[in-house]
Design a protein around this motif. Structure first.
Motif, PDB file in Angstrom:
ATOM      1  N   SER A 150      -2.573  20.208   7.760  1.00 37.02           N
ATOM      2  CA  SER A 150      -2.272  20.182   6.329  1.00 37.02           C
ATOM      3  C   SER A 150      -2.344  18.661   5.605  1.00 37.02           C
ATOM      4  CB  SER A 150      -0.767  20.564   6.105  1.00 37.02           C
ATOM      5  OG  SER A 150       0.167  19.756   6.395  1.00 37.02           O
ATOM      6  N   ILE A 151      -2.196  17.506   6.482  1.00 39.15           N
ATOM      7  CA  ILE A 151      -2.415  16.465   6.127  1.00 39.15           C
ATOM      8  C   ILE A 151      -4.104  16.038   6.001  1.00 39.15           C
ATOM      9  CG2 ILE A 151      -2.121  13.821   6.679  1.00 39.15           C
ATOM     10  CD1 ILE A 151       0.478  14.494   8.277  1.00 39.15           C
ATOM     11  N   ILE A 152      -4.727  16.410   7.078  1.00 37.30           N
ATOM     12  CA  ILE A 152      -6.145  16.506   6.739  1.00 37.30           C
ATOM     13  C   ILE A 152      -6.513  17.076   5.431  1.00 37.30           C
ATOM     14  CG2 ILE A 152      -8.397  16.764   8.040  1.00 37.30           C
ATOM     15  CD1 ILE A 152      -7.255  16.458  10.736  1.00 37.30           C
ATOM     16  N   SER A 153      -6.255  18.156   5.255  1.00 39.21           N
ATOM     17  CA  SER A 153      -6.848  18.951   4.014  1.00 39.21           C
ATOM     18  C   SER A 153      -6.210  18.173   3.044  1.00 39.21           C
ATOM     19  CB  SER A 153      -6.428  20.555   4.390  1.00 39.21           C
ATOM     20  OG  SER A 153      -5.298  20.565   4.091  1.00 39.21           O
ATOM     21  N   LYS A 154      -5.164  17.756   2.889  1.00 37.96           N
ATOM     22  CA  LYS A 154      -4.614  17.132   1.586  1.00 37.96           C
ATOM     23  C   LYS A 154      -5.578  15.896   1.393  1.00 37.96           C
ATOM     24  CE  LYS A 154      -0.643  14.992  -0.552  1.00 37.96           C
ATOM     25  NZ  LYS A 154       0.888  14.579  -0.555  1.00 37.96           N
ATOM     26  N   VAL A 155      -5.725  14.892   2.523  1.00 36.36           N
ATOM     27  CA  VAL A 155      -6.636  13.692   2.212  1.00 36.36           C
ATOM     28  C   VAL A 155      -7.857  14.005   1.953  1.00 36.36           C
ATOM     29  CG1 VAL A 155      -7.794  11.867   3.692  1.00 36.36           C
ATOM     30  CG2 VAL A 155      -5.354  12.590   4.169  1.00 36.36           C
ATOM     31  N   LYS A 156      -8.460  15.382   2.152  1.00 38.96           N
ATOM     32  CA  LYS A 156      -9.774  15.913   1.610  1.00 38.96           C
ATOM     33  C   LYS A 156      -9.690  16.276   0.314  1.00 38.96           C
ATOM     34  CE  LYS A 156     -13.731  17.658   2.040  1.00 38.96           C
ATOM     35  NZ  LYS A 156     -14.989  16.695   1.926  1.00 38.96           N
ATOM     36  N   ALA A 157      -8.684  16.844  -0.241  1.00 39.46           N
ATOM     37  CA  ALA A 157      -8.481  17.166  -1.481  1.00 39.46           C
ATOM     38  C   ALA A 157      -8.218  16.068  -2.669  1.00 39.46           C
ATOM     39  CB  ALA A 157      -7.321  18.214  -1.739  1.00 39.46           C
ATOM     40  N   ARG A 158      -7.167  15.098  -2.044  1.00 37.63           N
ATOM     41  CA  ARG A 158      -6.822  14.079  -2.795  1.00 37.63           C
ATOM     42  C   ARG A 158      -7.801  12.923  -2.929  1.00 37.63           C
ATOM     43  NH1 ARG A 158      -5.763  10.788  -5.481  1.00 37.63           N
ATOM     44  NH2 ARG A 158      -4.046   9.323  -6.036  1.00 37.63           N
ATOM     45  N   PHE A 159      -8.455  12.468  -1.648  1.00 37.52           N
ATOM     46  CA  PHE A 159      -9.373  11.176  -1.863  1.00 37.52           C
ATOM     47  C   PHE A 159     -10.763  11.431  -1.416  1.00 37.52           C
ATOM     48  CE2 PHE A 159      -5.167   9.658  -0.143  1.00 37.52           C
ATOM     49  CZ  PHE A 159      -4.738   8.858  -1.259  1.00 37.52           C
ATOM     50  N   ALA A 160     -11.111  12.910  -1.232  1.00 40.59           N
ATOM     51  CA  ALA A 160     -12.433  13.295  -1.037  1.00 40.59           C
ATOM     52  C   ALA A 160     -12.661  12.475   0.236  1.00 40.59           C
ATOM     53  CB  ALA A 160     -13.486  13.083  -2.126  1.00 40.59           C
ATOM     54  N   ILE A 161     -11.893  12.296   1.125  1.00 43.66           N
ATOM     55  CA  ILE A 161     -12.278  11.809   2.677  1.00 43.66           C
ATOM     56  C   ILE A 161     -12.375  12.818   3.607  1.00 43.66           C
ATOM     57  CG2 ILE A 161     -11.366   9.897   4.221  1.00 43.66           C
ATOM     58  CD1 ILE A 161     -10.493   8.530   2.039  1.00 43.66           C
ATOM     59  N   THR A 162     -13.246  12.886   4.474  1.00 48.80           N
ATOM     60  CA  THR A 162     -13.337  13.774   5.456  1.00 48.80           C
ATOM     61  C   THR A 162     -13.011  13.191   6.721  1.00 48.80           C
ATOM     62  OG1 THR A 162     -15.200  15.008   4.186  1.00 48.80           O
ATOM     63  CG2 THR A 162     -14.657  15.685   6.423  1.00 48.80           C
ATOM     64  N   LEU A 163     -11.828  13.897   7.585  1.00 55.92           N
ATOM     65  CA  LEU A 163     -11.319  13.285   8.895  1.00 55.92           C
ATOM     66  C   LEU A 163     -11.920  14.095   9.925  1.00 55.92           C
ATOM     67  CD1 LEU A 163      -7.790  12.071   7.643  1.00 55.92           C
ATOM     68  CD2 LEU A 163      -9.862  10.531   8.000  1.00 55.92           C
ATOM     69  N   ASP A 164     -12.359  13.575  11.033  1.00 52.34           N
ATOM     70  CA  ASP A 164     -12.694  14.436  12.267  1.00 52.34           C
ATOM     71  C   ASP A 164     -11.478  14.540  13.014  1.00 52.34           C
ATOM     72  OD1 ASP A 164     -13.594  15.404  14.646  1.00 52.34           O
ATOM     73  OD2 ASP A 164     -14.884  13.838  14.667  1.00 52.34           O
ATOM     74  N   PRO A 165     -10.897  15.717  13.179  1.00 51.99           N
ATOM     75  CA  PRO A 165      -9.622  16.091  14.059  1.00 51.99           C
ATOM     76  C   PRO A 165      -9.730  15.685  15.335  1.00 51.99           C
ATOM     77  CG  PRO A 165     -10.604  18.074  13.210  1.00 51.99           C
ATOM     78  CD  PRO A 165     -11.489  16.907  12.575  1.00 51.99           C
ATOM     79  N   VAL A 166     -11.015  15.689  16.026  1.00 51.54           N
ATOM     80  CA  VAL A 166     -11.026  15.416  17.079  1.00 51.54           C
ATOM     81  C   VAL A 166     -10.719  13.791  17.683  1.00 51.54           C
ATOM     82  CG1 VAL A 166     -12.669  15.341  19.251  1.00 51.54           C
ATOM     83  CG2 VAL A 166     -12.717  17.274  17.694  1.00 51.54           C
ATOM     84  N   LEU A 167     -10.936  13.133  16.688  1.00 48.06           N
ATOM     85  CA  LEU A 167     -10.693  11.502  16.881  1.00 48.06           C
ATOM     86  C   LEU A 167      -9.316  11.270  16.028  1.00 48.06           C
ATOM     87  CD1 LEU A 167     -14.271  10.115  16.519  1.00 48.06           C
ATOM     88  CD2 LEU A 167     -12.808  10.671  18.469  1.00 48.06           C
ATOM     89  N   LEU A 168      -8.493  12.020  15.664  1.00 51.43           N
ATOM     90  CA  LEU A 168      -7.252  11.769  14.737  1.00 51.43           C
ATOM     91  C   LEU A 168      -6.118  12.239  15.690  1.00 51.43           C
ATOM     92  CD1 LEU A 168      -6.212  10.564  12.411  1.00 51.43           C
ATOM     93  CD2 LEU A 168      -6.622  12.351  11.190  1.00 51.43           C
ATOM     94  N   HIS A 169      -4.963  11.742  15.854  1.00 50.53           N
ATOM     95  CA  HIS A 169      -3.835  12.321  16.183  1.00 50.53           C
ATOM     96  C   HIS A 169      -2.663  11.565  15.535  1.00 50.53           C
ATOM     97  CE1 HIS A 169      -0.969  13.832  19.094  1.00 50.53           C
ATOM     98  NE2 HIS A 169      -0.446  12.945  19.354  1.00 50.53           N
ATOM     99  N   PHE A 170      -1.718  12.503  15.334  1.00 53.67           N
ATOM    100  CA  PHE A 170      -0.415  12.110  14.760  1.00 53.67           C
ATOM    101  C   PHE A 170       0.916  12.215  15.409  1.00 53.67           C
ATOM    102  CE2 PHE A 170      -2.948  13.710  11.302  1.00 53.67           C
ATOM    103  CZ  PHE A 170      -2.870  12.900  10.394  1.00 53.67           C
ATOM    104  N   VAL A 171       1.688  10.928  15.703  1.00 57.73           N
ATOM    105  CA  VAL A 171       3.001  10.845  16.305  1.00 57.73           C
ATOM    106  C   VAL A 171       3.968  11.119  15.210  1.00 57.73           C
ATOM    107  CG1 VAL A 171       4.338   9.271  17.490  1.00 57.73           C
ATOM    108  CG2 VAL A 171       1.928   9.329  18.178  1.00 57.73           C
TER     109      VAL A 171
END
Ligand SMILES: *[C@@H]1O[C@H](CO)[C@@H](O)[C@H](O)[C@H]1NC(C)=O
Ligand SMILES: *[C@@H]1O[C@H](CO)[C@@H](O)[C@H](O)[C@H]1NC(C)=O
Ligand SMILES: *[C@@H]1O[C@H](CO)[C@@H](O)[C@H](O)[C@H]1NC(C)=O
Ligand SMILES: *[C@@H]1O[C@H](CO)[C@@H](O)[C@H](O)[C@H]1NC(C)=O
Length: 523
Positions: A109-130
């Motif tokens: 949900s965070i990744i898709s919000k970033v996409k919608a809000r900022f038009a920034i695409t994040l690669d989930p394979v190189l990203l992790h949340f603590v």
């Protein structure tokens, strides 16, 4: 008798001193043992994480971003996500980890919000949340009194929670929680970086408290209030002292503007001899011994990227004779000065309103948030009427983004009268749209935004009413060729300086890569 007494005092102070030293040693040993334990158990957490993300070999480096409010969708978050997206693009061997308190959100949900809000695409394979459970400790509402201190101690607890969950190879704070650095340095023993939007406490603030104290004392107020303000000053001085120790723990410091750089640089060089002397005495000296001082003497400016894509496609010419202001109807924006400047302009140059097909108009576009703003707005409308300029002034309240864009595509001049604005995104937008800016000669518009490009003007500064009117007249009467050239320069400069590429270059130069690769926590 006296001899025995002196002997006694001497002996006692040695005993106390020895006890202090052993207490310090015990604390140090406990810290080391705990840190060692955390770091060895981290090896397992680290491999598990990398395996979960699908990285078979343990060759990746981990950069941790401390941003407890990463899902907020504001300017600070745009900086965070742009930085992570850039790292993902240029450094596929780096996994970015975000320490977030948004426990109700999920990675997807965070990744898709970033996409919608900022038009920034994040690669989930190189990203992790603590995900952190104790974010409430840094919330304003948790600390109605001693907010600065409370939040700072809360953030240290949050950093401890972070380190127990995962120790990265490099820790970067992007929200301004400098007090976390001590915990990260002691427990994680890793390098630290900071991107500072706003200093937690500034030397200005300290000076203000100081002068208020004198004012109280001089005014002969009852002594309790004088004592109170003296205590307050000590509180601020101590807080500043620890803030300085914290910031200096970082190996590199980036700031978002000249304004912030001025403040952070004076903090990095700040020195309080009295408070420092007090910290030579046990047990306070222990606090000093447990901090490491790495920071450079000055911070590096890395401007946040601004999204200028749409504006920069507007045609530069022809433009209507519109003076445009885009600012919420807040008091500090000083709309009254805009009305006065416009009034002065047509007082000096009545030709601007005489010719109906060539008439100059002032358009004030802005949001009105609540009753205070609405009241201010109606006062401004009254002022326009009193000045007799109301036929040439239009207020556009709560305009949608497309409406703002359409004004930006038509206007000639962009007007801003706010004094000491920290930045001024509206002025960047004017320039990207090809609107020549006239802004108050202070803050971000003076130092960062309206500055020469290839040695030539990109806009105008003014202080007094006459200077504003003069600058407006200059823009409105530019020869066509010069006008086009200046619009082009303003756009080229704004788009380039506040671009993602420039932002990436700033991060490159901060040296984060060296620190992330040089650390040894995974070995
Ligand atoms: C820097 O951050 C401060 C605080 O959030 C903000 O007011 C200012 O506009 C920012 N500057 C830039 C250049 O974005
Ligand atoms: C503008 O928006 C605010 C908040 O949404 C609202 O309270 C106000 O009435 C609006 N004003 C106008 C003139 O539309
Ligand atoms: C309107 O909002 C501002 C900023 O949040 C606040 O300072 C002011 O008190 C508010 N006014 C009213 C009437 O709510
Ligand atoms: C930043 O550094 C990376 C890695 O060296 C490089 O690929 C990238 O092009 C650089 N970016 C800029 C804008 O200089």
């Amino acid at each position: 008798m006296a001899n025995i007494f002196a002997f006694f005092v001497f002996g006692l102070s040695w005993i106390l001193f020895a006890q202090f030293l052993s207490a310090l040693l015990i604390v140090w040993v406990i810290l080391r043992v705990y840190s060692h334990h955390l770091r060895s158990s981290n090896l397992v957490r680290r491999s598990t994480l990398l395996a979960e993300l699908g990285h078979s070999h343990n060759t990746k480096r981990i950069v941790g971003f401390f941003h407890p409010y990463c899902n907020a969708g504001g300017g600070g978050e745009r900086v965070l996500w742009t930085a992570i997206a850039a790292i993902q693009r240029t450094d596929p061997d780096v996994v970015s980890v975000v320490y977030s308190g948004d426990t109700e959100a999920s990675k997807e949900s965070i990744i898709s919000k970033v996409k919608a809000r900022f038009a920034i695409t994040l690669d989930p394979v190189l990203l992790h949340f603590v995900f952190l459970q104790s974010r409430w400790l840094v919330e304003d509402s948790t600390w109605p009194r001693f907010t600065l201190l409370g939040q700072s101690i809360g953030s240290m607890y949050l950093a401890w929670e972070s380190m127990t969950k995962l120790i990265p190879d490099l820790f970067i704070d992007t929200m301004g929680y400098a007090f976390t650095f001590h915990i990260v340095a002691q427990l994680g023993q890793i390098p630290i970086g900071a991107y500072v939007h706003y200093p937690t406490i500034s030397t200005d603030m300290l000076a203000r408290v100081k002068s208020r104290k004198q004012w109280h004392t001089n005014a002969g107020h009852i002594s309790s209030s004088a004592t109170l303000s003296r205590l307050k000053l000590i509180y601020y001085r101590l807080f500043m002292y620890y803030y300085v120790l914290s910031l200096r723990t970082a190996s590199f410091v980036m700031v978002n503007s000249s304004w912030t750089k001025n403040h952070v640089d004076s903090i990095l060089q700040y020195n309080d001899p009295l408070i420092d002397a007090i910290h030579m005495i046990p047990p306070l000296v222990g606090l000093k011994l447990f901090t490491s001082q790495n920071a450079p003497a000055a911070a590096r400016i890395v401007y946040p990227p601004c999204d200028t894509r749409e504006m920069s496609s507007f045609s530069l010419m022809p433009r209507q004779r519109i003076i445009l202001s885009v600012a919420q109807f807040r008091p500090e924006k000083d709309h009254q000065a805009q009305l006065n400047a416009f009034h002065r302009l047509i007082e000096l140059h009545p030709e601007y309103i005489q010719n109906s097909h060539n008439r100059v108009k002032l358009i004030l576009v802005g949001g009105s948030r609540n009753d205070s703003d609405a009241k201010r707005l109606s006062e401004l409308q009254k002022v326009a009427k009193d000045l007799g300029i109301d036929p040439y002034v239009e207020f556009v309240v709560n305009a949608s983004y497309p409406t703002v864009l359409s004004w930006l595509s038509k206007a000639s001049v962009g007007l801003s009268t706010m004094v000491d604005e920290h930045f001024g995104i509206n002025i960047v937008e004017f320039m990207a749209a090809g609107v020549i800016p006239v802004a108050h000669a202070s803050g971000g518009p003076l130092q960062d935004i309206i500055v020469p490009f290839n040695g030539e003007r990109t806009g105008f500064h003014a202080r007094t009413l006459d200077e504003f009117a003069g600058a407006l007249h200059t823009v409105l009467s530019l020869p066509t060729e010069e006008e086009l050239a200046m619009r082009w320069r303003a756009r080229a400069w704004a788009v380039q300086r506040f671009s993602e590429e420039e932002f990436e270059r700033g991060w490159n130069q901060s040296g984060w890569r060296t620190w992330a690769l040089g650390s040894t926590s995974s070995r």
